[in-house]
Motif scaffolding. Sequence first.
Motif, PDB file in Angstrom:
ATOM      1  N   ARG A 219       1.136  -1.824   0.101  1.00  0.00           N
ATOM      2  CA  ARG A 219      -0.296   0.182   0.109  1.00  0.00           C
ATOM      3  C   ARG A 219       0.771   1.479   0.223  1.00  0.00           C
ATOM      4  O   ARG A 219       1.814   1.835   0.528  1.00  0.00           O
ATOM      5  CB  ARG A 219      -1.014  -0.340   1.802  1.00  0.00           C
ATOM      6  N   LYS A 220       0.984   2.328  -0.981  1.00  0.00           N
ATOM      7  CA  LYS A 220       1.599   2.777  -1.283  1.00  0.00           C
ATOM      8  C   LYS A 220       0.663   4.364  -0.617  1.00  0.00           C
ATOM      9  O   LYS A 220      -0.437   4.969  -1.507  1.00  0.00           O
ATOM     10  CB  LYS A 220       2.202   2.930  -2.955  1.00  0.00           C
ATOM     11  N   ILE A 221       1.398   5.046   0.053  1.00  0.00           N
ATOM     12  CA  ILE A 221       0.168   6.172   0.391  1.00  0.00           C
ATOM     13  C   ILE A 221       0.810   7.749  -0.265  1.00  0.00           C
ATOM     14  O   ILE A 221       2.121   7.974  -0.165  1.00  0.00           O
ATOM     15  CB  ILE A 221       1.028   6.277   2.189  1.00  0.00           C
ATOM     16  N   GLU A 222      -0.087   8.652  -0.349  1.00  0.00           N
ATOM     17  CA  GLU A 222       0.960   9.980  -1.208  1.00  0.00           C
ATOM     18  C   GLU A 222      -0.058  10.692  -1.245  1.00  0.00           C
ATOM     19  O   GLU A 222      -1.403  10.173   0.148  1.00  0.00           O
ATOM     20  CB  GLU A 222       0.496   9.672  -2.738  1.00  0.00           C
TER      21      GLU A 222
ATOM     22  N   LEU B 102       4.467   9.546   4.322  1.00  0.00           N
ATOM     23  CA  LEU B 102       3.687   8.331   6.235  1.00  0.00           C
ATOM     24  C   LEU B 102       4.755   9.000   6.735  1.00  0.00           C
ATOM     25  O   LEU B 102       4.424   9.254   8.480  1.00  0.00           O
ATOM     26  CB  LEU B 102       4.417   6.593   5.048  1.00  0.00           C
ATOM     27  N   ASN B 103       5.761  10.007   6.403  1.00  0.00           N
ATOM     28  CA  ASN B 103       6.455   9.876   7.759  1.00  0.00           C
ATOM     29  C   ASN B 103       6.037  11.202   8.375  1.00  0.00           C
ATOM     30  O   ASN B 103       5.716  10.892   9.396  1.00  0.00           O
ATOM     31  CB  ASN B 103       7.981  10.438   7.582  1.00  0.00           C
ATOM     32  N   ASN B 104       5.093  11.835   7.455  1.00  0.00           N
ATOM     33  CA  ASN B 104       4.518  13.211   8.174  1.00  0.00           C
ATOM     34  C   ASN B 104       3.615  12.479   8.952  1.00  0.00           C
ATOM     35  O   ASN B 104       2.745  13.335   9.787  1.00  0.00           O
ATOM     36  CB  ASN B 104       4.053  14.217   7.081  1.00  0.00           C
ATOM     37  N   LEU B 105       2.760  11.501   8.457  1.00  0.00           N
ATOM     38  CA  LEU B 105       1.538  11.084   8.399  1.00  0.00           C
ATOM     39  C   LEU B 105       1.132  11.047  10.246  1.00  0.00           C
ATOM     40  O   LEU B 105       0.938  11.318  11.456  1.00  0.00           O
ATOM     41  CB  LEU B 105       0.497   9.974   7.784  1.00  0.00           C
ATOM     42  N   TYR B 106       2.968   9.905  10.083  1.00  0.00           N
ATOM     43  CA  TYR B 106       3.818   9.297  11.535  1.00  0.00           C
ATOM     44  C   TYR B 106       3.524  10.769  12.437  1.00  0.00           C
ATOM     45  O   TYR B 106       3.241  10.505  13.469  1.00  0.00           O
ATOM     46  CB  TYR B 106       4.483   8.597  11.538  1.00  0.00           C
TER      47      TYR B 106
END
Length: 322
Positions: free
Chosen positions: A213-216, A254-258
């Motif tokens: 799953r690729k997050i964008e 993904l790093n920003n979401l985390y």
Amino acid sequence: MIFVSVSTINYLHRTEVMAKSIKEFHPDSKVIVCLLEKDLHPIAMNIQYIDEIILAKNLGIPNVDQYIFKYTISEASCAFKSEILKYVYKKEPHEQYFIYLDSDTRLYSPISEVQALLYDFPIVLTPHCIKKPKEEYLKFGIFNAGFLGIKRTEKAEQFIKWWAEKVKWNCYIDWDRFLFVDQGWLNLVPTYFNAFILRHPGYNVAFWNFHERKIELDSKKQYTINNQPLRFFHHSQLLNSLKEGVENSKNEVLNNLYDEYIAELKQSRVYHLSKNPWSYDFFDNGEQIKNKSRKEFQNNTCLRLFSSNPFNLMNDHFRKKC
């Protein structure tokens, strides 16, 4: 629609973030939380986004002290998923739709697909992986128990009662018996209870399915997974497996979401309770319960017969044979 969850005192800050996200995207829904603690902390009664908090011991479970004593914090939290569903299903007879979410999940958009599916199916499940299944999920379970969609039907009611009965004494990690807490039992559900398996990549995104799953971010700065909307993210194992998976991904989004989620947790009104110990980790006299005592209680029928409330005892009692 009613959302339910299970929390302990040290997870209340995560539960608040979860509830806030639910109210953002489903403002007309109700959020009910089972708190797995001996007493209700005063601040827990006034969390803005939670409509009701009920102590596990007040769900109407017979011999509830025995039920809880034999389990660790993680095992008990898993076992009580079915119990809070059973409680709310009975308490809210006019409600048709129920969603269970783990307290470490966060919504990022409305779960519209689930709402549509529950018109036609009594149960909706999400698999750990949808494209490249890993052999380890033959042990951990095909479906993740951090989410369940339920429609008020006879089949769904049968499922909830069945699941609750199975985990009452079998919510452990026992590889010899193919048990992984509550989760392994869900493998049987599509066969016996007509469940829909939701394969939308935006549901239950977690460290175990990053490989598929690729997050964008789309043009509106909304999170997407494989070009579809991110519905909810499961922040399981936040500071170990998830953190490692995020760092290894080399994905800035993904790093920003985390990082955003960590910041939200720290802003919670109950964040300071995250260091509080689990009250059921101690006997009533304050002595900490040893895992050996829990195991002895699990396996010793005599102890269960003569100890209606094992929290009144001490570790020494569990060294003696009846």
